[in-house]
Design a protein around this motif. Structure first.
Motif, short mmCIF file in Angstrom:
data_model
loop_
_atom_site.label_atom_id
_atom_site.label_comp_id
_atom_site.label_asym_id
_atom_site.label_seq_id
_atom_site.Cartn_x
_atom_site.Cartn_y
_atom_site.Cartn_z
N LEU A 43 0.83 -1.20 0.00
CA LEU A 43 0.00 0.00 0.00
C LEU A 43 0.87 1.26 0.00
O LEU A 43 0.59 2.22 -0.71
CB LEU A 43 -0.93 -0.01 1.21
N LEU A 46 2.28 1.63 -3.44
CA LEU A 46 1.29 2.11 -4.39
C LEU A 46 1.04 3.60 -4.21
O LEU A 46 0.91 4.34 -5.19
CB LEU A 46 -0.02 1.33 -4.22
N GLY A 47 0.98 4.05 -2.96
CA GLY A 47 0.80 5.48 -2.72
C GLY A 47 1.93 6.29 -3.32
O GLY A 47 1.71 7.35 -3.92
N PHE A 60 -6.80 3.56 -10.56
CA PHE A 60 -6.41 2.74 -9.41
C PHE A 60 -7.62 2.29 -8.59
O PHE A 60 -7.46 1.65 -7.56
CB PHE A 60 -5.42 3.51 -8.54
N ILE A 66 -4.05 -2.21 -11.10
CA ILE A 66 -2.95 -2.23 -10.12
C ILE A 66 -2.07 -3.45 -10.35
O ILE A 66 -0.84 -3.35 -10.35
CB ILE A 66 -3.52 -2.23 -8.69
N PRO A 78 -6.41 -3.51 -2.65
CA PRO A 78 -6.84 -2.43 -1.75
C PRO A 78 -8.13 -1.78 -2.23
O PRO A 78 -8.46 -1.80 -3.42
CB PRO A 78 -5.68 -1.44 -1.84
N PHE A 80 -10.25 1.82 -2.78
CA PHE A 80 -9.76 3.15 -3.16
C PHE A 80 -9.65 4.06 -1.95
O PHE A 80 -8.80 4.95 -1.92
CB PHE A 80 -10.66 3.78 -4.22
N GLU A 82 -8.53 3.18 0.93
CA GLU A 82 -7.21 2.88 1.48
C GLU A 82 -6.12 3.55 0.64
O GLU A 82 -5.17 4.12 1.18
CB GLU A 82 -6.98 1.37 1.51
N VAL A 83 -6.28 3.49 -0.67
CA VAL A 83 -5.30 4.11 -1.57
C VAL A 83 -5.28 5.63 -1.36
O VAL A 83 -4.22 6.25 -1.28
CB VAL A 83 -5.63 3.77 -3.03
N GLU A 84 -6.46 6.22 -1.24
CA GLU A 84 -6.56 7.66 -1.03
C GLU A 84 -5.86 8.07 0.26
O GLU A 84 -5.09 9.05 0.30
CB GLU A 84 -8.02 8.08 -0.99
N GLU A 86 -3.46 6.54 1.84
CA GLU A 86 -2.01 6.38 1.73
C GLU A 86 -1.41 7.50 0.89
O GLU A 86 -0.32 8.01 1.20
CB GLU A 86 -1.67 5.03 1.10
N CYS A 87 -2.10 7.91 -0.17
CA CYS A 87 -1.61 9.02 -0.99
C CYS A 87 -1.49 10.30 -0.16
O CYS A 87 -0.53 11.07 -0.32
CB CYS A 87 -2.54 9.26 -2.18
#
Length: 559
Positions: A43, A46-47, A60, A66, A78, A80, A82-84, A86-87
């Motif tokens: 994660l 990816l971020g 994503f 991914i 993940p 989105f 979670e992705v957001e 981490e970003c």
């Protein structure tokens, strides 16, 4: 033992290379230590990947996309959200490092405040990430770093206005980020110029920002060089005004000729009209059948279209030199290209009459107005180009009849000397001045012994005690050197980087002036007939994520 995947990413990594280092490692046998799959590491990777690559963020949302990157564990799926999250964490870490770079930067920073537009209809994006708005405020810092790389770092990106709101835009600019952003970044005392659009709203905002900055620092030449008008906007205004004059004729042209594209770029409109003119010139759009069936332009109207296209073509030539080069254009070349445009339009005006002449003279009026606002800044920047120096300023001023002409040359030189003197005070360098004196090992010729020996000896001592070797500054040495031969591929940043040892103080001045963005438009943006467009992939995001990615993707320093 069955194959197991793990990650080998270092916690301190930060760009796409780090993402690759976190790819899964399959282990089937042997003494290799097997690590369990850790989704948190993938994660984080990816971020970092999203914050450092230009892939549309909505891609994503798709787990298959991914996995197609080929560096993540096959079990990594993940959400989105979670992705957001981490970003946002990656952005905050990167921002800490970027702040350090800007606060430790020992040069000046040029600020850009741009208003971008979503040219699509209001409503929902194709993504379900949120609603997009119409106008967006983008604040960016422009500077040349210690490696002589031209940088454009986005500091803040936000919604400026929402459909249906009637708040005062000027107040919204203050409330929504300009001053707060500068305070947050701690760079108020480094801002030297502000580049914005050329309309009344931008003028008001620029004046507002200037007063704010003046409280923090003293601006160059009493703020005379602070406001930078956008050259790309100048070209767009010139073209739009010309096309508006023949709008009714263009409607007639469209009845007999189908434009190949409707994309809102003025050079495409010019190209379509030029193609129609070619067909008309060979009789394909003026046959009896066409005339009987359509309300076609008359020969006089076709002549007007031709005149407008020729004038717009001259702007297109200059735009191509400024906005389509392989290397990034710096401030030193704008005076040259504006002068070239002015000369082309002047020759065109002399050779035209009636309507076509009025079109060209209208364009010349806009160029002259821009010239009056920007001449001093562009002249100083041009003088810092070793192909031009003051010789080109003298040449340009000799060509500009009735507009102060050669009287501007001393004013430019005085401004350059005053600017350089300020840099000498700020950055005292050893060897900043060279002395004209005898070289080492060279002695004065012997004095003949005679009855006046004592008098001559006293005179020699008097000369030596009152002799001060003439000193010449870096600036004088630079200006006294012959100009370099013209080269279209010349790179001013590369030249100054190699000349920095010879001109340590002047190179600092050049670094600050060459970094000034004379146009907000770059490449394709310069040809839009509408306002500069916002990134459609970004404005679909939630405001915080939109700001985070717009900023992070412009920063090269990553952790």
């Amino acid at each position: 033992m069955p194959g197991v995947s793990g990650t080998n990413e270092s916690d301190n990594s930060g760009d796409s290379k780090d993402a690759k280092s976190s790819s899964s490692v399959s282990v089937t046998e042997g003494n290799v230590k097997v690590r369990e799959y850790d989704p948190k590491k993938d994660l984080r990777a990816l971020g970092q990947w999203i914050c450092s690559n230009q892939d549309p963020p909505k891609y994503f949302e798709n787990v298959d996309y991914i996995q197609s990157i080929g560096v993540f564990n096959r079990l990594f799926k993940p959400t989105f959200n979670e992705v957001e999250g981490e970003c946002m964490e990656v952005y905050e870490r990167m921002k800490v490092e970027t702040k350090k770079v800007l606060r430790n930067f020992d040069g000046q920073i040029s600020l850009c405040v741009d208003v971008l537009t979503d040219n699509n209809d209001f409503g929902q994006c194709s993504s379900n990430l949120g609603q997009h708005y119409r106008d967006y405020l983008c604040i960016s810092a422009h500077f040349i770093d210690e490696k002589w790389k031209l940088r454009k770092w986005v500091l803040y990106f936000c919604t400026l206005s929402v459909s249906g709101q009637s708040d005062d835009l000027l107040k919204k600019c203050e409330d929504r980020g300009i001053f707060r952003s500068l305070e947050d970044w701690g760079i108020e005392n480094k801002i030297s110029t502000l580049t914005m659009g050329n309309d009344k709203f931008c003028n008001e905002v620029a004046e507002y920002v200037k007063r704010y900055i003046q409280v923090k620092k003293e601006l160059r030449r009493n703020s005379q060089l602070f406001r930078v008008y956008c050259c790309g906007d100048l070209f767009r205004e010139m073209v739009q005004d010309a096309f508006e004059k023949i709008e009714d004729i263009v409607h007639k042209v469209r009845r007999v000729y189908t434009f190949t594209t409707e994309y809102p770029m003025w050079f495409l409109k010019m190209a379509n009209l030029q193609d129609a003119l070619k067909l008309w010139s060979i009789g394909k759009l003026s046959s009896k059948d066409v005339i009987d069936s359509h309300d076609v332009p008359s020969p006089e109207e076709w002549n007007k279209v031709e005149g407008v296209c020729k004038a717009v073509e001259s702007i297109h030539k200059v735009s191509g030199a400024l906005f389509e080069p392989e290397i990034e254009v710096t401030a030193n070349v704008y005076l040259y290209h504006l002068h070239e445009l002015r000369e082309m339009l002047t020759r065109m005006s002399i050779g035209s009459e009636g309507f076509n002449r009025s079109i060209v003279e209208g364009m010349l009026g806009k160029v002259d107005e821009y010239w009056d606002h920007m001449f001093l800044l562009l002249a100083i920047s041009a003088a810092l180009d070793p192909r031009f120096k003051m010789r080109y300023i003298e040449f340009v001023c000799s060509k500009v009849e009735g507009r102060d002409g050669n009287s501007q040359v001393p004013a430019v030189l005085e401004a350059i000397r005053k600017q350089f003197a300020e840099y000498v005070i700020r950055f005292p360098e050893k060897g900043n001045c060279a002395s004209y004196s005898h070289s080492k090992g060279q002695s004065d010729p012997p004095v003949r012994a005679n009855h006046t020996f004592t008098v001559l000896q006293d005179y020699q001592q008097f000369i030596q005690s009152n002799h001060h070797p003439a000193k010449i500054s870096e600036l004088d040495i630079y200006l006294d050197q012959p100009v370099l031969p013209w080269s279209q591929d010349f790179n001013a940043l590369a030249w100054w980087r190699s000349a920095a040892a010879k001109y340590p103080t002047l190179s600092r001045m050049a670094r600050d002036f060459l970094a000034i963005p004379v146009s907000l438009s770059t490449c394709g943006e310069a040809y839009y007939t509408l306002s500069r467009p916002a990134d459609e992939h970004m404005i679909c995001l939630k405001p915080d994520l939109m700001n985070a990615l717009m900023c992070a993707r412009s920063w090269p320093y990553r952790r």
